[in-house]
Design a protein around this motif. Structure first.
Motif, PDB file in Angstrom:
ATOM      1  N   PHE A   1      12.541   6.809 -11.110  1.00 48.66           N
ATOM      2  CA  PHE A   1      12.700   5.815  -9.958  1.00 48.66           C
ATOM      3  C   PHE A   1      11.480   6.262  -9.195  1.00 48.66           C
ATOM      4  O   PHE A   1      11.037   6.896  -9.034  1.00 48.66           O
ATOM      5  N   ILE A   2      10.227   5.177 -10.084  1.00 49.24           N
ATOM      6  CA  ILE A   2       8.944   5.281  -8.712  1.00 49.24           C
ATOM      7  C   ILE A   2       9.154   3.759  -8.299  1.00 49.24           C
ATOM      8  O   ILE A   2       8.730   3.118  -7.819  1.00 49.24           O
ATOM      9  N   ALA A   3       8.016   4.927  -6.933  1.00 46.81           N
ATOM     10  CA  ALA A   3       7.630   4.297  -5.766  1.00 46.81           C
ATOM     11  C   ALA A   3       6.877   5.069  -4.614  1.00 46.81           C
ATOM     12  O   ALA A   3       6.330   6.214  -5.257  1.00 46.81           O
ATOM     13  N   HIS A   4       6.026   4.836  -4.067  1.00 46.12           N
ATOM     14  CA  HIS A   4       5.024   5.623  -2.997  1.00 46.12           C
ATOM     15  C   HIS A   4       5.854   5.373  -1.734  1.00 46.12           C
ATOM     16  O   HIS A   4       5.451   5.988  -1.286  1.00 46.12           O
ATOM     17  N   ASP A   5       7.224   4.820  -1.753  1.00 43.78           N
ATOM     18  CA  ASP A   5       7.880   4.610  -0.300  1.00 43.78           C
ATOM     19  C   ASP A   5       8.341   6.243  -0.809  1.00 43.78           C
ATOM     20  O   ASP A   5      10.027   6.385  -1.603  1.00 43.78           O
ATOM     21  N   LEU A   6       8.531   7.646  -0.360  1.00 45.82           N
ATOM     22  CA  LEU A   6       8.881   8.270  -0.187  1.00 45.82           C
ATOM     23  C   LEU A   6      10.754   7.516   1.110  1.00 45.82           C
ATOM     24  O   LEU A   6      11.710   9.738   0.251  1.00 45.82           O
ATOM     25  N   ALA A   7      10.345   7.510   1.636  1.00 45.53           N
ATOM     26  CA  ALA A   7      12.040   7.757   2.535  1.00 45.53           C
ATOM     27  C   ALA A   7      13.018   7.307   1.644  1.00 45.53           C
ATOM     28  O   ALA A   7      13.932   7.633   0.857  1.00 45.53           O
ATOM     29  N   VAL A   8      12.408   6.036  -0.093  1.00 49.31           N
ATOM     30  CA  VAL A   8      13.333   4.678  -0.221  1.00 49.31           C
ATOM     31  C   VAL A   8      13.493   6.296  -1.419  1.00 49.31           C
ATOM     32  O   VAL A   8      14.273   5.982  -1.935  1.00 49.31           O
ATOM     33  N   VAL A   9      12.745   6.912  -1.929  1.00 50.96           N
ATOM     34  CA  VAL A   9      13.010   7.990  -3.107  1.00 50.96           C
ATOM     35  C   VAL A   9      13.768   9.589  -3.141  1.00 50.96           C
ATOM     36  O   VAL A   9      14.671   9.569  -3.602  1.00 50.96           O
ATOM     37  N   ARG A  10      13.917   9.344  -1.516  1.00 52.64           N
ATOM     38  CA  ARG A  10      14.565  10.631  -1.038  1.00 52.64           C
ATOM     39  C   ARG A  10      16.135   9.377  -0.909  1.00 52.64           C
ATOM     40  O   ARG A  10      17.298  10.419  -1.650  1.00 52.64           O
TER      41      ARG A  10
ATOM     42  N   GLY B   1      23.052  10.245 -16.300  1.00 55.07           N
ATOM     43  CA  GLY B   1      23.869   9.439 -14.713  1.00 55.07           C
ATOM     44  C   GLY B   1      23.142   9.560 -13.705  1.00 55.07           C
ATOM     45  O   GLY B   1      23.349  10.044 -12.306  1.00 55.07           O
ATOM     46  N   GLU B   2      21.302  10.639 -13.831  1.00 54.25           N
ATOM     47  CA  GLU B   2      20.505  11.201 -12.732  1.00 54.25           C
ATOM     48  C   GLU B   2      19.631  10.072 -12.934  1.00 54.25           C
ATOM     49  O   GLU B   2      19.017   9.431 -13.164  1.00 54.25           O
ATOM     50  N   THR B   3      18.646  10.707 -11.536  1.00 54.24           N
ATOM     51  CA  THR B   3      17.791   9.868 -10.708  1.00 54.24           C
ATOM     52  C   THR B   3      16.825  10.488 -10.354  1.00 54.24           C
ATOM     53  O   THR B   3      16.776  11.685 -10.047  1.00 54.24           O
ATOM     54  N   LEU B   4      15.902  10.330 -11.425  1.00 58.62           N
ATOM     55  CA  LEU B   4      13.999  11.152 -10.841  1.00 58.62           C
ATOM     56  C   LEU B   4      13.160  10.115 -10.277  1.00 58.62           C
ATOM     57  O   LEU B   4      13.004   9.283 -10.583  1.00 58.62           O
ATOM     58  N   GLY B   5      13.161  10.805  -9.259  1.00 57.54           N
ATOM     59  CA  GLY B   5      12.431   9.915  -8.527  1.00 57.54           C
ATOM     60  C   GLY B   5      10.724  10.712  -9.016  1.00 57.54           C
ATOM     61  O   GLY B   5      10.591  11.783  -8.891  1.00 57.54           O
ATOM     62  N   VAL B   6       9.650  10.041  -8.576  1.00 56.60           N
ATOM     63  CA  VAL B   6       8.172  10.105  -9.002  1.00 56.60           C
ATOM     64  C   VAL B   6       7.521   9.515  -7.992  1.00 56.60           C
ATOM     65  O   VAL B   6       7.456   7.971  -7.922  1.00 56.60           O
ATOM     66  N   VAL B   7       6.789   9.649  -6.819  1.00 51.29           N
ATOM     67  CA  VAL B   7       5.979   9.379  -5.956  1.00 51.29           C
ATOM     68  C   VAL B   7       4.664  10.184  -5.908  1.00 51.29           C
ATOM     69  O   VAL B   7       4.377  10.909  -6.532  1.00 51.29           O
ATOM     70  N   GLY B   8       4.308   8.808  -4.862  1.00 54.60           N
ATOM     71  CA  GLY B   8       2.847   9.847  -5.561  1.00 54.60           C
ATOM     72  C   GLY B   8       1.445   8.063  -5.007  1.00 54.60           C
ATOM     73  O   GLY B   8       2.347   7.098  -5.319  1.00 54.60           O
ATOM     74  N   GLU B   9       0.015   8.414  -4.772  1.00 55.82           N
ATOM     75  CA  GLU B   9      -0.678   8.062  -4.257  1.00 55.82           C
ATOM     76  C   GLU B   9      -0.546   7.170  -5.020  1.00 55.82           C
ATOM     77  O   GLU B   9      -0.758   7.049  -6.277  1.00 55.82           O
ATOM     78  N   SER B  10      -1.278   5.122  -4.622  1.00 55.47           N
ATOM     79  CA  SER B  10      -1.781   4.743  -5.887  1.00 55.47           C
ATOM     80  C   SER B  10      -2.638   5.557  -6.756  1.00 55.47           C
ATOM     81  O   SER B  10      -3.912   5.495  -5.906  1.00 55.47           O
ATOM     82  N   GLY B  11      -2.665   4.806  -8.252  1.00 52.57           N
ATOM     83  CA  GLY B  11      -4.010   5.415  -8.849  1.00 52.57           C
ATOM     84  C   GLY B  11      -3.632   6.821  -9.211  1.00 52.57           C
ATOM     85  O   GLY B  11      -4.486   7.873 -10.251  1.00 52.57           O
TER      86      GLY B  11
ATOM     87  N   LEU C   1       1.156  -0.981  -0.083  1.00 55.86           N
ATOM     88  CA  LEU C   1       0.349   0.050  -0.025  1.00 55.86           C
ATOM     89  C   LEU C   1       1.063   1.360   0.106  1.00 55.86           C
ATOM     90  O   LEU C   1       1.882   1.017   0.617  1.00 55.86           O
ATOM     91  N   ASP C   2       0.662   2.424  -0.546  1.00 53.76           N
ATOM     92  CA  ASP C   2       1.003   3.605  -0.623  1.00 53.76           C
ATOM     93  C   ASP C   2       1.450   4.176   0.411  1.00 53.76           C
ATOM     94  O   ASP C   2       0.218   3.827   2.069  1.00 53.76           O
ATOM     95  N   VAL C   3       1.809   4.972   0.531  1.00 57.89           N
ATOM     96  CA  VAL C   3       2.131   5.330   2.445  1.00 57.89           C
ATOM     97  C   VAL C   3       0.665   6.170   2.686  1.00 57.89           C
ATOM     98  O   VAL C   3       0.655   5.856   4.489  1.00 57.89           O
ATOM     99  N   THR C   4       0.174   6.586   2.749  1.00 59.52           N
ATOM    100  CA  THR C   4      -1.254   7.367   3.057  1.00 59.52           C
ATOM    101  C   THR C   4      -2.327   6.717   3.287  1.00 59.52           C
ATOM    102  O   THR C   4      -2.920   5.934   4.678  1.00 59.52           O
TER     103      THR C   4
ATOM    104  N   PRO D   1      15.345   2.884   5.003  1.00 61.96           N
ATOM    105  CA  PRO D   1      15.569   4.769   4.277  1.00 61.96           C
ATOM    106  C   PRO D   1      14.992   5.191   5.354  1.00 61.96           C
ATOM    107  O   PRO D   1      13.642   5.150   6.027  1.00 61.96           O
ATOM    108  N   ARG D   2      15.853   6.922   5.519  1.00 64.35           N
ATOM    109  CA  ARG D   2      15.580   7.492   6.683  1.00 64.35           C
ATOM    110  C   ARG D   2      14.670   8.918   5.438  1.00 64.35           C
ATOM    111  O   ARG D   2      15.432   9.535   4.660  1.00 64.35           O
ATOM    112  N   VAL D   3      13.484   9.001   5.600  1.00 62.26           N
ATOM    113  CA  VAL D   3      12.642  10.591   4.707  1.00 62.26           C
ATOM    114  C   VAL D   3      13.199  12.025   5.069  1.00 62.26           C
ATOM    115  O   VAL D   3      13.320  12.647   4.508  1.00 62.26           O
ATOM    116  N   ASP D   4      14.375  11.877   6.496  1.00 65.31           N
ATOM    117  CA  ASP D   4      14.071  12.949   6.966  1.00 65.31           C
ATOM    118  C   ASP D   4      15.975  13.016   6.590  1.00 65.31           C
ATOM    119  O   ASP D   4      16.128  13.802   7.278  1.00 65.31           O
ATOM    120  N   ALA D   5      15.916  12.530   6.231  1.00 68.18           N
ATOM    121  CA  ALA D   5      17.846  12.212   5.862  1.00 68.18           C
ATOM    122  C   ALA D   5      18.296  12.281   4.768  1.00 68.18           C
ATOM    123  O   ALA D   5      18.375  12.346   3.326  1.00 68.18           O
TER     124      ALA D   5
END
Length: 531
Positions: free
Chosen positions: A462-471, A301-311, A180-183, A254-258
């Motif tokens: 990098f598509i993910a619902h885990d915001l800590a991993v994406v950071r 050479g870069e990583t673009l993270g894409v985050v958001g809820e399911s749907g 499940l996504d974070v929310t 993974p830490r979302v604040d780091a």
């Protein structure tokens, strides 16, 4: 007597001892989290509490008492009464636990009738009552829906409603929020907490996510190789772990604040560019816009993270970037040239490697497919290249002849990465590549991707619902909601000073390792959400 009392539990499958001398207690109204890597024996313990290993060939030793029932010595009839009436279980995958042919309300009503012999009318009323209790909107109408008509979070709520139908004293939740996504995860954990407060039921939570344990449990029991490594109050164990294994487990979270530890060496060269992307599904009044006017760039050479809820449209966007879906409108350019079909230079690593690997073919043959597709000649040369790729992603030459079911989840994901590398890509789109993995395996896969990126100059989406991993993995991030990018920018700027209320809402839903902070966030989430 304790609600749950386990003494010297052992469970063996053939020569494998999955649980080895485990003992613990759970009091009424309390919550205990079993935490550990995949394969540590957590789910095997949960199954033993309800006697689910009976008749499977497993050898179970020790003693298990649940709600006054001696599970080892109970008759089949006594076990049936225990399951559902005194103790209920919520599984990780609700689709495999719900009958696809019957309405949700009918399935809950049937469970209630089996255990209480109530009338159909009374069972139906109870089904509506518990569906409303777990937050299913318009419960009377939705009770007539079948499982496939519910979202993942709604299906999990329906399973919890089914578990509550007979008012059990114990709820066993086996990885209830993994996919499940974070929310939605936060909503499910908040629901479990509220149910405990209101009903006084005990909770046994099985999870590989240490943050979920901090959010939900009073005590935590850390497992490794079927044994207890550490056991105590959640604040003490997570705040000052005594064992090296527990410290390693926490260190992998993974830490979302780091901030990101190692930044990629990105250049200004744009390898992939999307302009005004739009994708609709269906026609006429049934048309649904999954992606709506998105523009983005990805540099070498870069990583673009894409985050958001399911749907939110993340996966649809990724599939368009790879060429698996054609945009309804907009353009995609690779190296400045139109990119509309599948391009070997832009590869994808899928969320579920099991469904993307042919179960009837060895992993070596699956990895060889892109090589043959790009015109590689000579079976010996192809085999040598596959062996090189297997070694490159941390696997062995002997793995060439094995089939997907013979690998762990992390190993299968490594196979998926090797197959993507076989096409010699410049861009890899990773769609939830670590969502179903425990934290240590997750960290290994993320580290592998970072190493490959630095060595090969790869661009990653990098598509993910885990915001800590994406950071941890991203240089820039795009936050998606309802098919649109609502906020984007350098990852540290977006995370440390989000402009949009929706982004702040997502970040507030990430599980905290500090139980006190988790409690404050839970209270804050009771305030009205962003609409």
């Amino acid at each position: 007597m304790s609600l749950v009392e386990v003494t010297d539990l052992t469970v063996e499958f053939g020569s494998l001892r999955a649980v080895d001398g485990l003992s613990f207690r759970l009091e009424e109204g309390a919550a205990l989290a079993l935490v550990g890597k995949s394969g540590s024996g957590k789910s095997t313990v949960a199954g033993a509490l309800l006697g689910l290993h009976r008749g499977t060939g497993a050898r179970v030793g020790g003693s298990v008492h649940v709600a006054g029932t001696d599970v080892q010595r109970a008759s089949d009839g006594e076990l049936r009464r225990l399951r559902g009436a005194e103790a209920a279980m919520v599984f990780q995958d609700p689709l495999s636990s719900l009958d696809p042919y019957y309405a949700i309300g009918d399935q809950i009503a049937e469970v209630y009738r089996v255990h209480t012999r109530a009338s159909r009318r009374a069972a139906r009323a109870r089904a509506l009552e518990v569906l409303e209790r777990v937050g299913i909107p318009d419960a009377r109408r939705r009770s007539r829906s079948r499982p496939h008509e519910f979202s993942g979070g709604m299906r999990q709520r329906a399973l919890i409603a089914m578990a509550l139908a007979c008012s059990p004293g114990l709820l066993i939740a086996d990885e209830p929020t993994t996919a499940l996504d974070v929310t939605v995860q936060a909503q499910i954990l908040d629901l479990l907490h509220t149910l405990r407060e209101e009903t006084g039921m005990g909770l046994l939570l099985v999870t590989h996510d240490v943050g979920v344990a901090a959010e939900s449990a009073d005590e935590v029991l850390v497992m490794r190789h079927g044994k207890a490594v550490e056991h105590g109050p959640v604040g003490a164990v997570l705040g000052a772990p005594a064992q090296a294994y527990t410290r390693d487990l926490l260190g992998a979270v993974p830490r979302v604040d780091a901030p990101r530890a190692v930044a990629a060496e990105a250049s200004e060269e744009i390898v992939l560019e999307a302009t005004g992307l739009r994708r609709e599904f269906g026609r006429g009044k049934q048309a649904f816009t999954a992606v709506d006017d998105i523009s983005l760039t990805v540099r070498r050479g870069e990583t673009l993270g894409v985050v958001g809820e399911s749907g939110s449209g993340k996966t649809t966007l990724g599939r368009m970037l790879v060429g698996l879906l054609r945009p309804t409108a907009g353009d995609i350019r690779y190296d400045g040239r139109p990119h509309t079909d599948v391009n070997p230079a832009v590869q994808m690593v899928f969320q579920d490697p099991v469904s993307s690997l042919n179960p009837r073919r060895t992993v070596g043959e699956s990895i060889a497919d892109p090589l043959r597709a790009r015109g590689e000649r000579g079976e010996e040369r192809i085999r040598e290249r596959v062996l090189e790729l297997l070694e490159r992603v941390g696997l062995e030459a002997a793995h060439y002849a094995r089939y997907p079911h013979e690998f762990s989840g992390g190993q299968r994901q490594r196979v998926g990465i090797a197959r993507a590398l076989a096409a010699d890509p410049r861009v890899i789109v990773c769609d939830e590549p670590v969502s179903a993995l425990d934290v240590t395996t997750q960290a290994q896969v993320v580290a592998l991707l970072g190493e490959l990126q630095r060595e090969l100059g790869l661009a990653l989406v990098f598509i993910a619902h885990d915001l800590a991993v994406v950071r941890q993995v991203s240089d820039r991030v795009a936050v998606m909601r309802r098919g649109q990018v609502v906020e984007s920018g350098p990852v540290d700027e977006v995370y440390d000073a989000p402009r949009e209320p929706y982004t702040r809402q997502l970040l507030a839903a990430v599980p905290a390792l500090d139980p006190e902070l988790a409690g404050r966030r839970r209270a804050a989430r009771r305030e009205p959400a962003v609409t």
